[in-house]
Enzyme design. Sequence first.
Site, short mmCIF file in Angstrom:
data_model
loop_
_atom_site.label_atom_id
_atom_site.label_comp_id
_atom_site.label_asym_id
_atom_site.label_seq_id
_atom_site.Cartn_x
_atom_site.Cartn_y
_atom_site.Cartn_z
N GLU A 256 0.82 -1.21 0.00
CA GLU A 256 0.00 0.00 0.00
C GLU A 256 0.85 1.26 0.00
OE1 GLU A 256 -0.48 -2.69 1.84
OE2 GLU A 256 -2.36 -3.44 1.02
N HIS B 269 -11.70 -5.78 8.06
CA HIS B 269 -12.55 -5.61 6.87
C HIS B 269 -13.82 -4.82 7.18
CE1 HIS B 269 -9.88 -8.86 5.68
NE2 HIS B 269 -10.29 -8.76 4.43
N PHE C 35 -6.46 -2.04 5.69
CA PHE C 35 -5.18 -2.20 5.01
C PHE C 35 -4.60 -0.89 4.50
CE2 PHE C 35 -7.34 -6.43 4.05
CZ PHE C 35 -6.90 -6.97 5.25
C1 LIG Z 1 -1.67 -5.17 4.12
C2 LIG Z 1 -2.70 -5.94 3.39
N1 LIG Z 1 -3.06 -5.55 2.15
C3 LIG Z 1 -4.00 -6.21 1.47
C4 LIG Z 1 -4.60 -7.32 1.99
C5 LIG Z 1 -5.70 -8.05 1.22
N2 LIG Z 1 -5.23 -9.39 0.85
C6 LIG Z 1 -5.55 -10.48 1.58
S1 LIG Z 1 -4.79 -11.86 1.03
C7 LIG Z 1 -4.02 -11.02 -0.21
C8 LIG Z 1 -3.10 -11.75 -1.14
C9 LIG Z 1 -1.98 -12.41 -0.40
O1 LIG Z 1 -1.18 -13.13 -1.27
P1 LIG Z 1 0.01 -14.03 -0.76
O2 LIG Z 1 0.90 -13.25 0.14
O3 LIG Z 1 0.65 -14.64 -1.96
O4 LIG Z 1 -0.67 -15.15 0.14
P2 LIG Z 1 -1.72 -16.26 -0.30
O5 LIG Z 1 -3.08 -15.66 -0.11
O6 LIG Z 1 -1.42 -16.63 -1.71
O7 LIG Z 1 -1.51 -17.38 0.63
C10 LIG Z 1 -4.38 -9.68 -0.19
C11 LIG Z 1 -3.93 -8.67 -1.16
C12 LIG Z 1 -4.21 -7.71 3.28
N3 LIG Z 1 -4.74 -8.77 3.89
N4 LIG Z 1 -3.25 -7.01 3.94
#
Ligand SMILES: Cc1ncc(C[n+]2csc(CCOP(=O)(O)OP(=O)(O)O)c2C)c(N)n1
Lengths: 358, 358, 323, 323
Positions: free
Chosen positions: D59, D128, D85
């Site tokens: 972000e 959320h 977030f």
């Molecule tokens: C700081 C933050 N920004 C955005 C989100 C929204 N979000 C939740 S899961 C996700 C993707 C995460 O991807 P990854 O790190 O590859 O983990 P995976 O879900 O594939 O296990 C996002 C953008 C969040 N939880 N926290």
Amino acid sequence: MTDDLFSLLSPDGVLSDAANASVDLRGMFSDMVMSRRVDTEAIALQRQGELGLWPSMLGQEAAQVGAGRALNPRDVAFPTYREHGVAWCRGVDPVSLLGLFRGTTLGGWDPTANNFNLYTLVIGAQTLHAVGYAMGIVRDGDVGTGDPERDRAVLVFLGDGALSEGETNEAFVWAAAQNLPIVFFCQNNQWAISAPYSVQSRVPVAQRAQGFGFRGVRVDGNDVVASHAVTVEALEQARAGNGPTLIEAFTYRRNPHTTSDDDGRYREGAMTDDWTTLDPIERLRTYLTTIGTDEDFFAEVASQETELSERLRAGCRALPDPEPASSFLHTYAEMPADLERQMNDHLEYVAAGEADPA
Amino acid sequence: MTDDLFSLLSPDGVLSDAANASVDLRGMFSDMVMSRRVDTEAIALQRQGELGLWPSMLGQEAAQVGAGRALNPRDVAFPTYREHGVAWCRGVDPVSLLGLFRGTTLGGWDPTANNFNLYTLVIGAQTLHAVGYAMGIVRDGDVGTGDPERDRAVLVFLGDGALSEGETNEAFVWAAAQNLPIVFFCQNNQWAISAPYSVQSRVPVAQRAQGFGFRGVRVDGNDVVASHAVTVEALEQARAGNGPTLIEAFTYRRNPHTTSDDDGRYREGAMTDDWTTLDPIERLRTYLTTIGTDEDFFAEVASQETELSERLRAGCRALPDPEPASSFLHTYAEMPADLERQMNDHLEYVAAGEADPA
Amino acid sequence: MSTAIAHALNEGLRSVMEEDDKVLLIGEDIGRLGGVFRVTDGLQKDFGEQRVVDAPLGEAGIVGSAIGLAMAGYRPVCEIQFDGFVFPAMNQIITQLAKYRHRSEGRVSLPVVIRIPVGGGIGAIEHHSESPEAYFAHTAGLRVVSPSSAQEAYDLIRASVRSDDPVVFLEPKHNYWLKGEIDRSAAPAPIGTAKVVRPGDDLTLVTYGALVPTAVKVAAAAAEDGRSVEVIDLRSLSPIDDATIFASVERTGRLVVAHEASQTAGLGSEIVARVQDELFYSLEAPAIRVTGYDTPYPPSRLEGDWLPGLDRILDAIDRSFTY
Amino acid sequence: MSTAIAHALNEGLRSVMEEDDKVLLIGEDIGRLGGVFRVTDGLQKDFGEQRVVDAPLGEAGIVGSAIGLAMAGYRPVCEIQFDGFVFPAMNQIITQLAKYRHRSEGRVSLPVVIRIPVGGGIGAIEHHSESPEAYFAHTAGLRVVSPSSAQEAYDLIRASVRSDDPVVFLEPKHNYWLKGEIDRSAAPAPIGTAKVVRPGDDLTLVTYGALVPTAVKVAAAAAEDGRSVEVIDLRSLSPIDDATIFASVERTGRLVVAHEASQTAGLGSEIVARVQDELFYSLEAPAIRVTGYDTPYPPSRLEGDWLPGLDRILDAIDRSFTY
Ligand SMILES: Cc1ncc(C[n+]2csc(CCOP(=O)(O)OP(=O)(O)O)c2C)c(N)n1
Ligand SMILES: Cc1ncc(C[n+]2csc(CCOP(=O)(O)OP(=O)(O)O)c2C)c(N)n1
Ligand SMILES: [Mg+2]
Ligand SMILES: [Mg+2]
């Protein structure tokens, strides 16, 4: 991107001679099957409206069980929100994983009971907590003593997307500069929700560690034996005082990001199908069958699965709703006067049954 | 840590044959001398109470002038707070550098006039602005066209300490993943206030880039010819669409962090003395003398120095105090009603001469 | 022997470090340099590099690692070098530090202190004069405190380190060198209470931190006009000690709140909103806020006029008495 | 044909992108996925990957790069995926985005919009359902707006993208699917003004975002008790349109402010503080705040009770009339 992956159990179920002979393959199999069952049941519970959401780990069982089983009881794990398999290996009651997604709690278990921290939903935030914990281990003198009853390490999980958060990279800075007893275990499941890994980086996850001056290892994340072996090794290095390692377990998120996600909007089913044929459980089943494992073993696992399913379904529905006072009680160690007043107002409302918003 | 530094002009003033023959060594010399003079005068002005503070660049002239002269007019520079030498090369009136440290402004110049952005005091923050600007260049289509009148790049400055901020690392992520026309120029002056580089990292700055999948280059930051050459090359790559480079200019902060700092508390004078013998200006002077440069040239530079000094001293004292209304006027594009009311109240106070706090 | 606030903090930190070897300090330049304001002077020398940690240059790392250390049983005290540099740590503070007790249903305490020198009036460059308290006060789960004298500094830092809640500890940098006597034996007030610094009957003046000495001067000046002003030092900016404020305003019927932070959604507005609700019939005049303006902090040449000071507070008092 | 708020935002974004090719969007999952709430659905397909940028997961990077793009002449619209977030971007928002015009003495405009779905009541997991508006409203230099209907959404997003100030654009996620008619031809109200959503004479009810429809229901229910409640939708949370609020309370003599965010140092306190100061003699009762409690947002099973709703607002109105 898969050339240089360390592997021990091939996709067609052949185990390399290099594998440690003493590894408990049946235990790994059972853990993978059971944690997949947790996942499957949770998805079903979500469909039935018992959970608001569930982030599936389908396809990532080998990475998680490999890593989870590499921990000693005194080591501490810091999960994201997808480490159901690690929770299983740590002995966390899988029913307690459901509360967060049912809305009855934001946590759900005692992080000190199994040295398995709470799920962290803010991407990357837990990497710094893990760093701090590792600094604590150093200050406790529990690193590099050579005493296996004493030395400890931290294992922190993160996703491929988390590699882009500033906080994760700060964790790398601190871990490297202070040579901390920590292992970063990144499941590169190739997706961060809809973002393919190419949005984050053009080079493998493990390479990131080099830039910070510590070890990076790539492993076939669908190979439980290899995932376990590299984590054992990295944790040993960490406990011995030889500093951090970043493990990239290359795998694939076969389900949508969560039950709320519609992955048809951003990826083709074909790639998911390819990865289905690389299923980590089937691989080990093939090997176990090849070496003539007794049918009784598989039957026993299956019956434990059934039992687990029932326990999950019943346990989920029995999860108690939180007390109306609970948020007030847990905001501060001692409740401030104004908050107590707010709580009392609130409890009156709830008692009067008129608090539901329009 | 100095083995692998790229260098062209040796500490004893010998120029390598590999140096580009067309480089304007006299211009470099003059720029280094003049920007050092800006620095020296500013320190004097601070001592006299005309400035609240000054971050000295003493010892970093070669890195800054080498980098600054590598820029084309259309390229854009994003400085920290120490790039007085780059400002000089960009043609920013050095008097305008003083306002921020005199308290008459938080900025002081028009960033678009010379494509030299405002000083950024929050460590690392400007690296992301530079990334965004580079994204703008890509969207303008001004990269990789092969047209030297069109292709542009961004040059962003940062310190060794800034390598530890999350934001800097996010900038690396974005630059690498999108292959942006950007050059990160890190002056590793070996200190972040009192923190020696070892607090931040155990490996060279330039190595960081590898982890993100782009080029990292180490250069002798006290060698203006080499600093210039690597920056020219990196900017050309960037403009050509070949993506980012991280340049580590290895140098030394010979003065305290700022005029407020007491470096006797955390470092030995001896090391500073060593680096004094590596002075970047003396090095080039030796070479220029060796090749028989006319005394007139040095005399001319000296007289420009004197002129500059006078201009700085007079200019500093003449810097206008900001208007009492100015903060109110510049908070929003259009002033909100309540703020206008606040401004009017404030101006009444000021007019009544009773606004000074106890 | 009279002690400056900066030294009182140093002494307070030293004493809790001696009493509890789980207390440790993390921050930029706090070790050999002793911090840019020397608050941690000599502590690394005496307690070693493991307990007084010169941090890499990253505020998220400072607070995030402090959280992990607290999970491991330590009581970390972070230093953020200046008010304007706390924002990279905001995610760790707001989404993690403040919420962890709640998330864990009371199972996990995070006894982390975040020390931040705050406030203006020192002729500094941008980001070195700000008052970010409202961001923290709006965040449930944090305690926010600020001392105004050497005694308060000594007591409050000790109480903050001992608190099982996370504490944002705001140090009035303008008054670091303000001296006062310290009684080291007295039992300190529990964290969370305000203090009547100067009693009075006609109007209540609430403030905190660097403005407390100003408020006392205001009260003295008002006394010359025959107005008896009661000065309350909030000490705890969150939670707010309503009882002390209410008791005072109920008697005086008039309220002025002063702080350096901008007005909108600042603490002054909160206190005013509470008082007018609780004491609607007692108030004889509107409750008045004297605050920094709703602009970014100005260049230092303007700060003298921008900051709320003696005259603006006195004028607010005058205005209150026009009702 | 009636349009949902989410679609009105999509339409509004599409229209400004068509009108000005300097407008571009940056955020996580906004491209092929169209955002987790589909607000940007179809825009990448139609405007390409250069104008609808799927961001790396950071972000600070989203807002920081938007600042740079704005410096390069673009008008970036950032999407933060959820309220909880935004905090990793706080440093860029507070120290850079909000302050750059001021720092540059008006030379540099940063026309950046930061869209954030906010608020609770959707049964979501932690982070959320939050309402972070006070952090932004306290930060001078930002505009903070929130639409409450499809028409407002369409108008406000267009006006925000056109604004030369940075705008934090808070989308009431609970009402994304609330439908309404849109007049696309009418000149939208200038950004910065509140709106009387339902006129009334006896009490002024101020709110914004997702609570506006609730407030209208409250007014209807109060009408049955013979109380005429005027509902004001703030629309602009910062700066606050005092004039509209003052004019109303001057007539009604009573004020209730409702929002989901926690009480302490929230917007409700600010509005109350302003009104009691300006209209001391007009107020017939204390101004009352109905807000989220001073705790972290609770697990979703509790949110129905935790959130301010119809009954709590009605009770506050009752209380006002007891004076
Ligand atoms: C700081 C933050 N920004 C955005 C989100 C929204 N979000 C939740 S899961 C996700 C993707 C995460 O991807 P990854 O790190 O590859 O983990 P995976 O879900 O594939 O296990 C996002 C953008 C969040 N939880 N926290
Ligand atoms: C985010 C942030 N944290 C802390 C500071 C305080 N600070 C100012 S300069 C500095 C050291 C910077 O070191 P480096 O990046 O090496 O640059 P140098 O001063 O050596 O040029 C620090 C910690 C700051 N300006 N910004
Ligand atoms: Mg992933
Ligand atoms: Mg440095």
